[in-house]
Design an enzyme around this catalytic site. Structure first.
Site, PDB file in Angstrom:
ATOM      1  N   ASN A  28      -4.182 -22.853  -4.336  1.00  8.14           N
ATOM      2  CA  ASN A  28      -5.333 -22.565  -5.212  1.00  8.14           C
ATOM      3  C   ASN A  28      -6.095 -23.842  -5.520  1.00  8.14           C
ATOM      4  O   ASN A  28      -7.328 -23.836  -5.552  1.00  8.14           O
ATOM      5  CB  ASN A  28      -4.867 -21.877  -6.502  1.00  8.14           C
ATOM      6  CG  ASN A  28      -4.704 -20.379  -6.309  1.00  8.14           C
ATOM      7  OD1 ASN A  28      -5.679 -19.659  -6.146  1.00  8.14           O
ATOM      8  ND2 ASN A  28      -3.455 -19.919  -6.290  1.00  8.14           N
ATOM      9  N   ASN A 121      -5.989 -19.435 -16.370  1.00  9.49           N
ATOM     10  CA  ASN A 121      -4.795 -19.317 -15.526  1.00  9.49           C
ATOM     11  C   ASN A 121      -5.053 -18.271 -14.447  1.00  9.49           C
ATOM     12  O   ASN A 121      -5.882 -17.377 -14.626  1.00  9.49           O
ATOM     13  CB  ASN A 121      -3.625 -18.858 -16.405  1.00  9.49           C
ATOM     14  CG  ASN A 121      -2.323 -18.732 -15.623  1.00  9.49           C
ATOM     15  OD1 ASN A 121      -1.976 -19.589 -14.809  1.00  9.49           O
ATOM     16  ND2 ASN A 121      -1.579 -17.656 -15.866  1.00  9.49           N
ATOM     17  N   HIS A 123      -2.792 -15.471 -12.147  1.00 10.45           N
ATOM     18  CA  HIS A 123      -1.479 -14.841 -12.069  1.00 10.45           C
ATOM     19  C   HIS A 123      -1.505 -13.797 -10.952  1.00 10.45           C
ATOM     20  O   HIS A 123      -2.464 -13.038 -10.841  1.00 10.45           O
ATOM     21  CB  HIS A 123      -1.147 -14.183 -13.415  1.00 10.45           C
ATOM     22  CG  HIS A 123       0.232 -13.597 -13.431  1.00 10.45           C
ATOM     23  ND1 HIS A 123       1.371 -14.387 -13.461  1.00 10.45           N
ATOM     24  CD2 HIS A 123       0.660 -12.312 -13.371  1.00 10.45           C
ATOM     25  CE1 HIS A 123       2.441 -13.605 -13.440  1.00 10.45           C
ATOM     26  NE2 HIS A 123       2.039 -12.343 -13.388  1.00 10.45           N
ATOM     27  N   GLN A 187      -6.846 -13.574  -1.717  1.00  8.16           N
ATOM     28  CA  GLN A 187      -7.860 -13.183  -2.716  1.00  8.16           C
ATOM     29  C   GLN A 187      -7.896 -14.165  -3.885  1.00  8.16           C
ATOM     30  O   GLN A 187      -8.955 -14.400  -4.476  1.00  8.16           O
ATOM     31  CB  GLN A 187      -7.593 -11.767  -3.224  1.00  8.16           C
ATOM     32  CG  GLN A 187      -7.618 -10.717  -2.137  1.00  8.16           C
ATOM     33  CD  GLN A 187      -8.926 -10.700  -1.369  1.00  8.16           C
ATOM     34  OE1 GLN A 187      -9.990 -10.913  -1.939  1.00  8.16           O
ATOM     35  NE2 GLN A 187      -8.851 -10.473  -0.067  1.00  8.16           N
TER      36      GLN A 187
HETATM   37  C1  GAR Z   1      -0.074 -18.453  -7.131  1.00  8.96           C
HETATM   38  O1  GAR Z   1       0.256 -17.250  -6.504  1.00  8.96           O
HETATM   39  C2  GAR Z   1      -0.380 -18.221  -8.598  1.00  8.96           C
HETATM   40  O2  GAR Z   1      -1.022 -17.000  -8.832  1.00  8.96           O
HETATM   41  C3  GAR Z   1       1.004 -18.224  -9.200  1.00  8.96           C
HETATM   42  O3  GAR Z   1       1.662 -19.267  -8.544  1.00  8.96           O
HETATM   43  C4  GAR Z   1       1.149 -19.372  -7.214  1.00  8.96           C
HETATM   44  C5  GAR Z   1       0.778 -20.809  -6.954  1.00  8.96           C
HETATM   45  O4  GAR Z   1       0.427 -20.992  -5.618  1.00  8.96           O
HETATM   46  N1  GAR Z   1       0.976 -18.406 -10.619  1.00  8.96           N
HETATM   47  C6  GAR Z   1       1.822 -17.811 -11.461  1.00  8.96           C
HETATM   48  O5  GAR Z   1       2.737 -17.104 -11.095  1.00  8.96           O
HETATM   49  C7  GAR Z   1       1.575 -18.098 -12.938  1.00  8.96           C
HETATM   50  N2  GAR Z   1       2.318 -17.207 -13.758  1.00  8.96           N
HETATM   51  P1  GAR Z   1      -0.329 -22.302  -5.163  1.00  8.96           P
HETATM   52  O6  GAR Z   1       0.504 -23.489  -5.678  1.00  8.96           O
HETATM   53  O7  GAR Z   1      -0.302 -22.232  -3.661  1.00  8.96           O
HETATM   54  O8  GAR Z   1      -1.703 -22.300  -5.729  1.00  8.96           O
END
Ligand code: GAR
Length: 228
Positions: A28, A121, A123, A187
């Protein structure tokens, strides 16, 4: 909740400072970096802070020339001293928005209050469904036909707060949690930069716990479909 983006109209200079907090891969974060590199974007990623010294996201920050710092909870006696140190570091960069991008720490009420209205945030579920961990597995086990991701303002409850945007994807009968996670993550990379841009452009307001885009409720959610 007040949203402090009124003085943040988009310009062609990088005038909107943000700080991004990560714990892992940082995909992200990468989407936010890519979006901010658009000459039309006013987003200035001042710093990336990781709770995990081995987070791959730190490499992504380094590659993009962004300052990266580790705040390891092991170095602090308790949650409140950790969060106080985190606040001091974040505030050094004077961000107008603090972005949690896979930051896997429960934050204290003091932290959340300090950034009230400018802390968001992402999620990987259609909140209020499945706060917490293992969201994709839980959606599959429940026989859901739809899953997704949510960008929201942060309140002291974990994975809770006014929803800015949600992306919906189908769940197929043959999906395992990895397949579903990949579909949702794709997404996430679209909706998170979009939500940040809306915030920076001063287009979001919160009224009675509901987020309005350009004063309009019906634009709150965007739906994406995905072919298998
Ligand atoms: C993502 O899927 C995000 O939505 C989730 O952690 C992942 C991080 O991926 N966040 C949560 O679960 C927060 N409660 P990334 O490090 O590749 O962005």
């Amino acid at each position: 909740m007040s949203v402090s983006s009124e003085s943040s109209a988009a310009t062609d200079d990088k005038s909107f400072p943000i700080v991004v907090l990560i714990s892992g891969s940082g995909s992200n974060l990468q989407a936010i970096i890519d979006s901010a590199s658009d000459p039309e974007s006013c987003i200035d990623i001042r710093a990336v802070i990781s709770s995990n010294p081995n987070a791959y996201g730190l490499k992504r920050a380094h590659r993009a020339g962004i300052s990266g710092k580790v705040f390891n909870y092991r170095d602090y006696p308790d949650r409140s001293s950790y969060d106080a140190a985190l606040i001091a570091e974040i505030d050094r960069h004077q961000p107008k928005l603090v972005v949690l991008a896979g930051f896997m720490r429960i934050l204290t009420t003091e932290f959340v209050s300090h950034y009230s209205g400018r802390l968001i945030n992402i999620h990987p579920s259609l909140l209020p469904l499945y706060p917490g961990l293992n969201t994709h597995q839980r959606a599959i086990e429940n026989g859901d036909t739809e899953a997704g991701a949510t960008v929201h303002f942060v309140t002291p409850e974990v994975d809770d707060g006014p929803v800015i945007i949600q992306a919906h994807v189908p769940v197929f009968e043959t999906d395992d949690s990895n397949e579903l996670a990949c579909r949702v993550l794709k997404q996430e990379h679209i909706i998170y930069p979009k939500a940040i841009r809306w915030f920076a452009e001063g287009r979001l307001t919160v009224q009675n716990g509901e987020v309005l885009l350009d004063g309009n409720k019906s634009l709150k959610q965007q739906v994406y479909s995905d072919e298998k």
